[in-house]
Design an enzyme around this catalytic site. Structure first.
Site, PDB file in Angstrom:
ATOM      1  CG  ASP A  14      10.677 -42.322  33.467  1.00  0.00           C
ATOM      2  OD1 ASP A  14      10.766 -41.548  34.426  1.00  0.00           O
ATOM      3  OD2 ASP A  14      10.530 -41.971  32.292  1.00  0.00           O
ATOM      4  CB  SER A 250      12.140 -53.183  26.864  1.00  0.00           C
ATOM      5  OG  SER A 250      12.419 -52.699  25.567  1.00  0.00           O
ATOM      6  CE  LYS A 251      11.621 -48.345  32.834  1.00  0.00           C
ATOM      7  NZ  LYS A 251      12.415 -47.789  33.895  1.00  0.00           N
ATOM      8  NE  ARG A 252      17.302 -51.487  25.784  1.00  0.00           N
ATOM      9  CZ  ARG A 252      17.188 -52.621  25.102  1.00  0.00           C
ATOM     10  NH1 ARG A 252      17.371 -52.640  23.802  1.00  0.00           N
ATOM     11  NH2 ARG A 252      16.919 -53.748  25.719  1.00  0.00           N
TER      12      ARG A 252
END
Ligand code: GLU
Length: 474
Positions: A14, A250-252
């Site tokens: 993404d 961050s995406k996490r």
């Protein structure tokens, strides 16, 4: 000089919100200076490559109104704009660097490199390539352990590597001493460091704008420019976007790291543009609400802050709410219709209902939640709302509402309100909250809804009675 800037995302999942952030600042400068904005896809990391990612990058950047002049999908004078299609370009440069004594072949296996690093860490030495392969022929090296016959190419970082460079946002910047960076991998793909320099040079990029995390790589890049006799571009390292706890987004950890999250939630692109601009830019008069065009007009690198801004979603919600309320209701209606993906009669209903929710939402998702009852028969009554408002105790209220509404001849807001008040407040002696709460939950499924009587009018008599019957049958 015509300025040429680029954004160079890697299609590894993404798209990250940082890609939009950098693009916004690239474009502000490019539009002000009358230059070109290039989208280059850096897809040399085959292990992390994701096939659908490139299209997502296009879709989300376009949604945000950050369009490019040249790119893989558009072509342009420096095509191709995908690094995997430019592989022939990098090997000759790497070979030239070997011939000129600036780079060397390295045959060490990944296992040997790991062992080396672990030994260095144990001995509390600085980690870095120990140059085992430097100055050796393949035959000489093959006699030593940890040999692979598929070599990589490394830069030979000189002792006097310049570590200082000028940054448009930060002024003089000092970066740490780099390791002998791999520039061409065993699979024949360049690493980022070689590809970025070669492409930025060949594509005539004048200003490299990227995240702060690349500062430590810049001395490697300036070295390559100097060795190859190419003019260095100007560098601007944008401050990293941070979570409220100051860590890097961050995406996490943060859904807002994914650019598509903003589309899913129903933020308006103009509000997100304003917000991203605010994350790094201060207007000369300190204004917080401004358009992209206004930013372009006043744009100056000295107005970009070097300090990592906190990505405050409450602030974005506030901004988005502001933009939603500032839109003419007809225009907002079209956005809600598109967001909900409804057509025909359903779209018409949503258009008529938008005025009822304009003041009550911060994101389009909330409009959807509030208006779903109008367009979905299977809209689902919230379980907690049902437990609170549609129990046995409230049956007489729902029944009385049903009877009063069934008798109504003219179905419009004022009549509906008068009938319900007469039967529930005056008739049953209920406080308004107890009178209308059950009706609201039966008809809209939720305790938070657009104004009740207007909602009932829009829903129509048949459906309203049907839903009151359903509530009575629970
Ligand atoms: N491909 C790099 C990235 O994904 C680009 C960095 C740069 O702009 O130089 O961040």
């Amino acid at each position: 000089m015509t300025v040429r800037l680029r954004v160079a995302p890697s299609p590894t999942g993404d798209p990250h919100v940082g890609t939009a952030y950098v693009s916004l600042f690239d474009l502000a400068f490019v539009r002000q200076q009358g230059g070109q904005f290039v989208l280059r896809v850096e897809d040399t990391d085959r292990a992390r490559f994701r096939a659908d990612s490139e299209q997502q990058i296009y879709d989300t950047l376009r949604w945000l109104g950050l369009d490019w002049d040249e790119g893989p999908d558009k072509g342009g004078p420096f095509a191709p704009y995908r690094q995997s299609e430019r592989l022939d370009t990098y090997l000759p440069v790497a070979t030239r660097l070997i011939e000129e004594g600036h780079a060397y072949l390295c045959w060490c296996t990944p296992e040997r490199l790991t062992e080396m690093r672990e030994a260095q860490q144990k001995a509390k030495q600085p980690t870095g390539y120990d140059r085992l392969c430097l100055g050796k022929t393949q035959e000489e090296r093959a006699k030593l352990p940890g040999f692979s016959d598929r070599p990589v190419i490394r830069m030979l970082i000189p002792a006097d590597v310049p570590l200082t460079f000028t940054d448009l946002i930060r002024g003089e910047v000092h970066a740490p001493r780099p390791d002998d960076q791999v520039i061409l991998k065993a699979d024949g793909f360049p690493t980022y460091h070689l590809a970025v320099v070669v492409d930025d040079h060949l594509m005539g990029i004048t200003h490299v704008v990227r995240g702060e995390e690349w500062i430590s790589s810049t001395p490697k890049h300036t070295l390559l420019y100097d060795w190859l006799g190419w003019d260095r571009p100007a560098f601007a390292h944008m401050p990293l976007l941070r979570n409220v706890d100051k860590s890097k987004i961050s995406k996490r950890k943060n859904p807002a790291a994914r650019l598509s999250w903003f589309v899913e939630e129903g933020y308006l692109p103009e509000a997100l543009r304003n917000f991203l601009a605010l994350m790094g830019y201060s207007m000369p008069d300190g204004r917080e609400i401004f358009t992209f065009e206004e930013m372009v007009e006043s744009f100056d690198w000295s107005r970009v802050n070097a300090v990592g801004p906190v990505f405050d979603l409450d602030k974005l919600g506030w901004l988005n709410g502001h933009y939603i309320r500032a839109l003419p209701v007809e225009e907002l209606a079209e956005r809600v219709v598109a967001y909900m993906g409804v057509t025909g009669e359903k779209a018409e209903l949503v258009r008529r209902a938008t005025a009822l929710v304009q003041e009550r939402m911060a994101v389009l998702r909330e409009a959807r939640e509030m208006l779903l009852f109008l367009v979905e028969d299977d809209f689902g009554v919230e379980p907690e709302a049902a437990a609170k408002f549609l129990g046995a105790e409230q049956r007489p209220t729902v029944q009385a509402a049903r009877d009063a509404l069934a008798e109504l001849q003219r179905w419009e807001t004022v009549g509906i309100e008068t009938a319900l008040r007469a039967s529930l407040v005056e008739g049953l002696g209920l406080k308004p909250k107890h009178a209308f709460g059950p009706v609201r939950v039966a008809v809209t499924g939720r305790t938070v809804s657009p104004p009740l009587f207007e909602s009932i009018e829009l829903l129509g008599k048949d459906k309203t009675l049907e839903r009151l019957d359903l509530a009575l049958a629970r």
